[in-house]
Write a protein that holds these residues in place. Sequence first.
Motif, PDB file in Angstrom:
ATOM      1  N   SER A   1       0.834  -1.212   0.000  1.00  0.00           N
ATOM      2  CA  SER A   1       0.000   0.000   0.000  1.00  0.00           C
ATOM      3  C   SER A   1       0.862   1.253   0.000  1.00  0.00           C
ATOM      4  O   SER A   1       0.574   2.219  -0.725  1.00  0.00           O
ATOM      5  N   PHE A   2       1.916   1.247   0.811  1.00  0.00           N
ATOM      6  CA  PHE A   2       2.802   2.411   0.848  1.00  0.00           C
ATOM      7  C   PHE A   2       3.560   2.568  -0.470  1.00  0.00           C
ATOM      8  O   PHE A   2       3.760   3.691  -0.956  1.00  0.00           O
ATOM      9  N   ALA A   3       3.959   1.444  -1.069  1.00  0.00           N
ATOM     10  CA  ALA A   3       4.629   1.498  -2.371  1.00  0.00           C
ATOM     11  C   ALA A   3       3.692   2.062  -3.437  1.00  0.00           C
ATOM     12  O   ALA A   3       4.120   2.840  -4.306  1.00  0.00           O
ATOM     13  N   SER A   4       2.412   1.698  -3.365  1.00  0.00           N
ATOM     14  CA  SER A   4       1.434   2.238  -4.308  1.00  0.00           C
ATOM     15  C   SER A   4       1.307   3.744  -4.148  1.00  0.00           C
ATOM     16  O   SER A   4       1.224   4.486  -5.136  1.00  0.00           O
ATOM     17  N   PHE A   5       1.295   4.220  -2.911  1.00  0.00           N
ATOM     18  CA  PHE A   5       1.241   5.661  -2.643  1.00  0.00           C
ATOM     19  C   PHE A   5       2.436   6.380  -3.280  1.00  0.00           C
ATOM     20  O   PHE A   5       2.282   7.413  -3.948  1.00  0.00           O
ATOM     21  N   ILE A   6       3.625   5.824  -3.105  1.00  0.00           N
ATOM     22  CA  ILE A   6       4.838   6.431  -3.671  1.00  0.00           C
ATOM     23  C   ILE A   6       4.768   6.441  -5.200  1.00  0.00           C
ATOM     24  O   ILE A   6       5.116   7.432  -5.853  1.00  0.00           O
ATOM     25  N   LEU A   7       4.295   5.338  -5.781  1.00  0.00           N
ATOM     26  CA  LEU A   7       4.228   5.241  -7.240  1.00  0.00           C
ATOM     27  C   LEU A   7       3.300   6.302  -7.835  1.00  0.00           C
ATOM     28  O   LEU A   7       3.621   6.921  -8.855  1.00  0.00           O
ATOM     29  N   ILE A   8       2.140   6.517  -7.195  1.00  0.00           N
ATOM     30  CA  ILE A   8       1.195   7.502  -7.726  1.00  0.00           C
ATOM     31  C   ILE A   8       1.774   8.911  -7.630  1.00  0.00           C
ATOM     32  O   ILE A   8       1.660   9.709  -8.575  1.00  0.00           O
ATOM     33  N   VAL A   9       2.412   9.230  -6.498  1.00  0.00           N
ATOM     34  CA  VAL A   9       2.997  10.560  -6.326  1.00  0.00           C
ATOM     35  C   VAL A   9       4.086  10.812  -7.369  1.00  0.00           C
ATOM     36  O   VAL A   9       4.146  11.879  -7.984  1.00  0.00           O
ATOM     37  N   VAL A  10       4.945   9.800  -7.587  1.00  0.00           N
ATOM     38  CA  VAL A  10       6.014   9.936  -8.583  1.00  0.00           C
ATOM     39  C   VAL A  10       5.426  10.116  -9.986  1.00  0.00           C
ATOM     40  O   VAL A  10       5.877  10.958 -10.770  1.00  0.00           O
ATOM     41  N   ALA A  11       4.403   9.318 -10.295  1.00  0.00           N
ATOM     42  CA  ALA A  11       3.794   9.392 -11.627  1.00  0.00           C
ATOM     43  C   ALA A  11       3.152  10.757 -11.879  1.00  0.00           C
ATOM     44  O   ALA A  11       3.261  11.309 -12.975  1.00  0.00           O
ATOM     45  N   MET A  12       2.498  11.315 -10.856  1.00  0.00           N
ATOM     46  CA  MET A  12       1.828  12.601 -11.039  1.00  0.00           C
ATOM     47  C   MET A  12       2.823  13.734 -11.265  1.00  0.00           C
ATOM     48  O   MET A  12       2.528  14.701 -11.974  1.00  0.00           O
ATOM     49  N   GLY A  13       4.005  13.620 -10.680  1.00  0.00           N
ATOM     50  CA  GLY A  13       4.966  14.706 -10.790  1.00  0.00           C
ATOM     51  C   GLY A  13       5.946  14.585 -11.936  1.00  0.00           C
ATOM     52  O   GLY A  13       6.796  15.469 -12.117  1.00  0.00           O
TER      53      GLY A  13
ATOM     54  N   SER B   1      -4.894   4.794  -0.456  1.00  0.00           N
ATOM     55  CA  SER B   1      -3.674   3.995  -0.290  1.00  0.00           C
ATOM     56  C   SER B   1      -3.090   4.190   1.102  1.00  0.00           C
ATOM     57  O   SER B   1      -2.652   3.226   1.743  1.00  0.00           O
ATOM     58  N   LEU B   2      -3.090   5.429   1.581  1.00  0.00           N
ATOM     59  CA  LEU B   2      -2.586   5.705   2.923  1.00  0.00           C
ATOM     60  C   LEU B   2      -3.492   5.101   3.997  1.00  0.00           C
ATOM     61  O   LEU B   2      -3.013   4.600   5.019  1.00  0.00           O
ATOM     62  N   VAL B   3      -4.807   5.171   3.778  1.00  0.00           N
ATOM     63  CA  VAL B   3      -5.740   4.553   4.730  1.00  0.00           C
ATOM     64  C   VAL B   3      -5.517   3.047   4.781  1.00  0.00           C
ATOM     65  O   VAL B   3      -5.482   2.440   5.862  1.00  0.00           O
ATOM     66  N   SER B   4      -5.334   2.436   3.620  1.00  0.00           N
ATOM     67  CA  SER B   4      -5.057   1.003   3.565  1.00  0.00           C
ATOM     68  C   SER B   4      -3.760   0.677   4.297  1.00  0.00           C
ATOM     69  O   SER B   4      -3.680  -0.318   5.026  1.00  0.00           O
TER      70      SER B   4
ATOM     71  N   ASN C   1      -8.591  -0.898  -0.437  1.00  0.00           N
ATOM     72  CA  ASN C   1      -7.780  -1.295  -1.595  1.00  0.00           C
ATOM     73  C   ASN C   1      -8.615  -1.329  -2.870  1.00  0.00           C
ATOM     74  O   ASN C   1      -8.138  -0.944  -3.944  1.00  0.00           O
ATOM     75  N   PHE C   2      -9.850  -1.788  -2.739  1.00  0.00           N
ATOM     76  CA  PHE C   2     -10.733  -1.808  -3.905  1.00  0.00           C
ATOM     77  C   PHE C   2     -11.000  -0.384  -4.402  1.00  0.00           C
ATOM     78  O   PHE C   2     -10.972  -0.113  -5.615  1.00  0.00           O
ATOM     79  N   LEU C   3     -11.252   0.529  -3.467  1.00  0.00           N
ATOM     80  CA  LEU C   3     -11.517   1.921  -3.853  1.00  0.00           C
ATOM     81  C   LEU C   3     -10.277   2.575  -4.458  1.00  0.00           C
ATOM     82  O   LEU C   3     -10.362   3.290  -5.463  1.00  0.00           O
TER      83      LEU C   3
END
Length: 234
Positions: A17-29, A114-117, A143-145
């Motif tokens: 979940s934390f890795a997913s959070f990092i991936l989205i932030v990197v992708a957006m920037g 992702s952070l809540v998960s 995770n589904f959301l």
Amino acid sequence: MPGCFKKTLFALASAISFASFILIVVAMGTPKWMTGKILCKTGAELVNATDPELIKFIGEIYYGLFRGGKIRQCGLGGRRSKFSGKFFPHMVKKLNTGLHVMIIMFLCVAISFSLVSFGFCILNAIKVPYRAIKGPAGICLWNFLAGGFIALALTGFMAAVKLHRLTERIANFRENVFQFVILEEQFEDCFWICVASATAHAVNLLLIAISCINFPKIKTKTEEANVTAEDIMY
């Protein structure tokens, strides 16, 4: 307290979940969601360029959610130009229903879930929550959301590119003299990073499903002591 096996699964799910959070932030920037080749149609038509000469009029373009750039090839050599956050509000006005804003909002919501998960996975790795929403059912929901909103953002971006001709709009934005035509375009690393992020949440759902399985405990048989009359005497 959860067992060692469940602790390991929840700890792994929290890391994902934390890795997913990092991936989205990197992708957006990062400005590499889409790349393509653009043909300076106006310049090619002015000199009646044939196939061997068209290479002098083919440039490149790349862009992400907030910034990008292009190389204009109009027969006089390549000219680089970049566009940043101030550029995209003008693009949003031209896209139906503010599609670009919706993509960013979906990804921001996915970051939150992702952070809540991540937090709920840590909680379940430490102890067994009293309420069901804080347990595996809640983790599955978050995770589904998160994965669902990422999928919506990716779908919206593909719709903007394919249906609303986003690459062509960006290539011709504030071009008063030259007109550019898109020869080819392809999704780049940041787009696929978001795909990987959505896949990570699907993996989490699988891990949580496995954690809910009650595996049979292995019982060791104790040898029965054979007591004889001679043993009683001693």
